[in-house]
Design an enzyme around this catalytic site. Structure first.
Site, PDB file in Angstrom:
ATOM      1  N   HIS A 107      42.694  41.008  40.762  1.00 18.33           N
ATOM      2  CA  HIS A 107      41.599  41.979  40.897  1.00 18.33           C
ATOM      3  C   HIS A 107      41.945  43.112  41.863  1.00 18.33           C
ATOM      4  CE1 HIS A 107      38.440  38.823  39.378  1.00 18.33           C
ATOM      5  NE2 HIS A 107      39.161  39.338  38.404  1.00 18.33           N
ATOM      6  N   THR A 174      36.372  29.235  44.114  1.00 25.22           N
ATOM      7  CA  THR A 174      35.894  30.231  43.154  1.00 25.22           C
ATOM      8  C   THR A 174      34.746  29.638  42.341  1.00 25.22           C
ATOM      9  OG1 THR A 174      36.493  31.702  41.315  1.00 25.22           O
ATOM     10  CG2 THR A 174      37.791  29.675  41.535  1.00 25.22           C
TER      11      THR A 174
HETATM   12  C1  BJW Z   1      33.924  27.770  49.535  1.00 28.20           C
HETATM   13  C2  BJW Z   1      33.670  28.018  50.861  1.00 28.20           C
HETATM   14  C3  BJW Z   1      34.498  27.350  51.761  1.00 28.20           C
HETATM   15  C4  BJW Z   1      32.237  29.143  49.813  1.00 28.20           C
HETATM   16  N1  BJW Z   1      35.429  26.550  51.284  1.00 28.20           N
HETATM   17  N2  BJW Z   1      34.820  27.000  49.019  1.00 28.20           N
HETATM   18  C5  BJW Z   1      30.240  37.261  28.717  1.00 28.20           C
HETATM   19  C6  BJW Z   1      31.028  36.116  28.602  1.00 28.20           C
HETATM   20  C7  BJW Z   1      32.331  36.077  29.102  1.00 28.20           C
HETATM   21  C8  BJW Z   1      32.863  37.168  29.747  1.00 28.20           C
HETATM   22  C9  BJW Z   1      32.072  38.303  29.860  1.00 28.20           C
HETATM   23  C10 BJW Z   1      30.795  38.344  29.357  1.00 28.20           C
HETATM   24  N3  BJW Z   1      30.280  39.567  29.634  1.00 28.20           N
HETATM   25  C11 BJW Z   1      31.202  40.283  30.303  1.00 28.20           C
HETATM   26  C12 BJW Z   1      32.310  39.516  30.456  1.00 28.20           C
HETATM   27  C13 BJW Z   1      33.565  39.880  31.148  1.00 28.20           C
HETATM   28  C14 BJW Z   1      33.373  40.036  32.640  1.00 28.20           C
HETATM   29  C15 BJW Z   1      32.666  38.811  33.207  1.00 28.20           C
HETATM   30  O1  BJW Z   1      33.276  37.803  33.542  1.00 28.20           O
HETATM   31  N4  BJW Z   1      31.362  38.897  33.416  1.00 28.20           N
HETATM   32  C16 BJW Z   1      30.603  37.754  33.931  1.00 28.20           C
HETATM   33  C17 BJW Z   1      29.482  38.266  34.801  1.00 28.20           C
HETATM   34  C18 BJW Z   1      30.125  36.909  32.756  1.00 28.20           C
HETATM   35  N5  BJW Z   1      34.712  40.150  33.193  1.00 28.20           N
HETATM   36  C19 BJW Z   1      35.312  41.311  33.285  1.00 28.20           C
HETATM   37  O2  BJW Z   1      34.779  42.367  32.993  1.00 28.20           O
HETATM   38  C20 BJW Z   1      36.758  41.276  33.744  1.00 28.20           C
HETATM   39  N6  BJW Z   1      37.562  41.963  32.784  1.00 28.20           N
HETATM   40  C21 BJW Z   1      37.728  41.509  31.538  1.00 28.20           C
HETATM   41  O3  BJW Z   1      37.220  40.459  31.136  1.00 28.20           O
HETATM   42  O4  BJW Z   1      38.550  42.317  30.785  1.00 28.20           O
HETATM   43  C22 BJW Z   1      38.814  41.920  29.434  1.00 28.20           C
HETATM   44  C23 BJW Z   1      40.215  41.392  29.334  1.00 28.20           C
HETATM   45  C24 BJW Z   1      40.584  40.283  30.068  1.00 28.20           C
HETATM   46  C25 BJW Z   1      41.874  39.759  29.945  1.00 28.20           C
HETATM   47  C26 BJW Z   1      42.773  40.364  29.111  1.00 28.20           C
HETATM   48  C27 BJW Z   1      42.409  41.482  28.380  1.00 28.20           C
HETATM   49  C28 BJW Z   1      41.106  41.988  28.495  1.00 28.20           C
HETATM   50  C29 BJW Z   1      36.932  41.953  35.099  1.00 28.20           C
HETATM   51  C30 BJW Z   1      36.284  41.181  36.196  1.00 28.20           C
HETATM   52  C31 BJW Z   1      36.385  41.943  37.509  1.00 28.20           C
HETATM   53  C32 BJW Z   1      35.678  41.231  38.634  1.00 28.20           C
HETATM   54  N7  BJW Z   1      35.694  42.062  39.778  1.00 28.20           N
HETATM   55  C33 BJW Z   1      35.173  41.543  41.055  1.00 28.20           C
HETATM   56  C34 BJW Z   1      35.265  42.686  42.113  1.00 28.20           C
HETATM   57  C35 BJW Z   1      36.726  42.872  42.550  1.00 28.20           C
HETATM   58  C36 BJW Z   1      36.853  43.820  43.698  1.00 28.20           C
HETATM   59  C37 BJW Z   1      36.094  43.341  44.919  1.00 28.20           C
HETATM   60  O5  BJW Z   1      36.508  42.368  45.566  1.00 28.20           O
HETATM   61  O6  BJW Z   1      35.080  43.955  45.226  1.00 28.20           O
HETATM   62  O7  BJW Z   1      35.970  40.413  41.469  1.00 28.20           O
HETATM   63  S1  BJW Z   1      33.526  40.861  40.953  1.00 28.20           S
HETATM   64  C38 BJW Z   1      33.815  39.516  42.056  1.00 28.20           C
HETATM   65  O8  BJW Z   1      33.765  38.232  41.368  1.00 28.20           O
HETATM   66  C39 BJW Z   1      35.267  39.684  42.517  1.00 28.20           C
HETATM   67  C40 BJW Z   1      35.750  38.273  42.574  1.00 28.20           C
HETATM   68  O9  BJW Z   1      37.164  38.230  42.540  1.00 28.20           O
HETATM   69  C41 BJW Z   1      35.080  37.652  41.370  1.00 28.20           C
HETATM   70  C42 BJW Z   1      34.978  36.145  41.432  1.00 28.20           C
HETATM   71  O10 BJW Z   1      34.215  35.720  42.530  1.00 28.20           O
HETATM   72  P1  BJW Z   1      34.650  34.415  43.326  1.00 28.20           P
HETATM   73  O11 BJW Z   1      35.926  34.648  44.031  1.00 28.20           O
HETATM   74  O12 BJW Z   1      34.586  33.238  42.443  1.00 28.20           O
HETATM   75  O13 BJW Z   1      33.508  34.377  44.472  1.00 28.20           O
HETATM   76  P2  BJW Z   1      32.031  33.773  44.394  1.00 28.20           P
HETATM   77  O14 BJW Z   1      31.280  34.332  45.538  1.00 28.20           O
HETATM   78  O15 BJW Z   1      31.450  33.891  43.063  1.00 28.20           O
HETATM   79  O16 BJW Z   1      32.260  32.211  44.650  1.00 28.20           O
HETATM   80  C43 BJW Z   1      32.694  31.721  45.910  1.00 28.20           C
HETATM   81  C44 BJW Z   1      32.986  30.234  45.744  1.00 28.20           C
HETATM   82  O17 BJW Z   1      33.542  29.776  46.949  1.00 28.20           O
HETATM   83  C45 BJW Z   1      31.717  29.387  45.469  1.00 28.20           C
HETATM   84  O18 BJW Z   1      32.005  28.483  44.417  1.00 28.20           O
HETATM   85  C46 BJW Z   1      31.486  28.637  46.780  1.00 28.20           C
HETATM   86  O19 BJW Z   1      30.989  27.313  46.589  1.00 28.20           O
HETATM   87  C47 BJW Z   1      32.892  28.566  47.337  1.00 28.20           C
HETATM   88  N8  BJW Z   1      32.935  28.538  48.795  1.00 28.20           N
HETATM   89  N9  BJW Z   1      32.562  28.894  50.942  1.00 28.20           N
HETATM   90  C48 BJW Z   1      35.588  26.382  49.940  1.00 28.20           C
HETATM   91  N10 BJW Z   1      34.322  27.515  53.070  1.00 28.20           N
END
Ligand code: BJW
Length: 232
Positions: A107, A174
Site C-alpha cells: 500500500h 490485520t
Molecule cells: C492488533 C493490535 C496489537 C490491534 N497486536 N493486533 C467488495 C468485495 C471485495 C473487494 C472490494 C469490494 N469493494 C471494493 C473492493 C476492493 C477494495 C476493498 O477491499 N474494499 C473493502 C472495503 C471491501 N480494495 C481496493 O480498492 C484495493 N485495490 C484493489 O482491490 O484493486 C484491484 C486489484 C487488486 C489486485 C490486482 C489487480 C487489481 C486497494 C486497497 C487500498 C487500501 N488502502 C488503505 C490506505 C493505505 C494508505 C494509508 O495507510 O493511509 O490501506 S485503507 C487501510 O486498510 C490501509 C490498510 O493497509 C488497510 C488494512 O487495514 P489493516 O492493516 O488490516 O488495519 P485495521 O485497522 O483494519 O485492523 C487492525 C487489526 O490489528 C485488527 O484486526 C486488530 O484486532 C489488530 N490489532 N492492535 C496485534 N497490539
C-alpha cells in the site's frame, strides 16, 4: 529443504509503537471518513485535508520506534534457514527500522511522494501541501505515494509468486477487511501453505486459517518466532 515463510502485516503490528490502526474504536476511521482521506476522489475534492492527514501521520511515523514484534520478524529473517518475505500493508518503515530486508509495501509508504499529473516519484518532505510542486513537471500535483481504495496495490505479481511458493503463510495484526490482502490466506492455502493468524482478537477472516494465536503483537509474535526457530 528449508521452508519459505510469507508474512502479511497490518496496522496491528505497529499499534504498540504508538501508530493508530484504522478500524479499532479509537482508530483513524473513527476520526475521518475513509472516502474523504483514502480515495482518489476524496483527494480531488479536498487535497488540503488529505495532505494534512498524511503529513500528521508521516511526522508521527518518523518518530516511532519498532517494537518487539518488528524485531522478532527481523530476527526470523536473519536466522531462518529458508526464505522469509514480509508483505506489509503498512505505510510506516518500522520493519526496515528493525532490520528486516525483504519487505514489500503493497500500500505504498509515507516516505514517498507521487505526482498525480506525470507519475514521477520522489522522497516526501515531512509536510506536503496542495502547492508542493513536482520536481519533474513542476505542476502542483504532489500526493502521498500510497494506495487508496480503487487503486491497484503495488508488487502484486511478485506477491502472488511468493504466495504460490510459500510453505507457511502468517497474517499479523490485520482485520481482513481490505482486499486483495484479505484473500492472501486462501491464495496461499490453495497452493499448499500452512496458515496461521496472529492478532489481538479474532478477525473477520479467522476461520480461513488453520491455526490462530491471540494477544498483543509484542507478545505473540516473539513467542511464535521463538517456536519456529526452535522447530516447534
Ligand atoms: C492488533 C493490535 C496489537 C490491534 N497486536 N493486533 C467488495 C468485495 C471485495 C473487494 C472490494 C469490494 N469493494 C471494493 C473492493 C476492493 C477494495 C476493498 O477491499 N474494499 C473493502 C472495503 C471491501 N480494495 C481496493 O480498492 C484495493 N485495490 C484493489 O482491490 O484493486 C484491484 C486489484 C487488486 C489486485 C490486482 C489487480 C487489481 C486497494 C486497497 C487500498 C487500501 N488502502 C488503505 C490506505 C493505505 C494508505 C494509508 O495507510 O493511509 O490501506 S485503507 C487501510 O486498510 C490501509 C490498510 O493497509 C488497510 C488494512 O487495514 P489493516 O492493516 O488490516 O488495519 P485495521 O485497522 O483494519 O485492523 C487492525 C487489526 O490489528 C485488527 O484486526 C486488530 O484486532 C489488530 N490489532 N492492535 C496485534 N497490539
Amino acid at each position: 529443504m528449508a521452508r519459505k515463510i510469507v508474512i502479511l502485516t497490518g496496522a496491528g503490528i505497529s499499534a504498540e509503537s504508538g501508530l493508530g490502526t484504522f478500524r479499532d474504536a479509537q482508530g483513524l476511521w473513527s476520526q475521518h471518513r475513509i472516502e474523504d482521506v483514502a480515495t482518489p476522489e476524496g483527494f480531488a475534492r479536498d487535497p488540503d485535508l488529505v495532505h494534512r492527514f498524511y503529513s500528521a501521520r508521516r511526522i508521527q511515523a518518523a518518530a516511532a520506534q519498532p517494537n518487539a514484534a518488528h524485531h522478532a520478524l527481523a530476527r526470523l529473517e536473519a536466522e531462518w534457514p529458508g526464505e522469509v518475505v514480509i508483505v506489509t500493508q503498512n505505510v510506516d518503515a518500522l520493519h526496515e527500522a528493525a532490520g528486516a530486508r525483504q519487505v514489500l509495501h503493497m500500500h505504498g509508504t509515507l516516505a514517498g511522494a507521487l505526482c498525480a499529473a506525470c507519475g514521477h516519484r520522489w522522497p516526501a518532505t515531512p509536510e506536503m501541501t496542495p502547492t508542493t510542486p513536482c520536481p519533474a513537471c513542476n505542476r502542483a500535483a504532489a500526493r502521498p505515494d500510497v494506495v487508496w481504495f480503487g487503486e491497484i496495490p503495488y508488487f502484486m505479481e511478485e506477491i502472488l509468486t511468493h504466495l504460490g511458493e510459500a510453505d507457511l503463510f502468517a497474517a499479523i495484526g490485520t482485520s481482513g477487511q481490505v482486499y486483495p490482502a484479505a484473500a492472501f490466506v486462501q491464495e496461499a492455502a490453495a497452493q499448499g501453505a500452512q496458515t496461521v493468524e496472529l492478532n489481538l482478537e479474532r478477525s473477520e477472516i479467522s476461520r480461513a486459517f488453520e491455526s490462530r494465536r491471540f494477544g498483543p503483537a509484542t507478545e505473540v509474535v516473539p513467542a511464535w518466532v521463538e517456536d519456529l526457530l526452535a522447530g516447534r
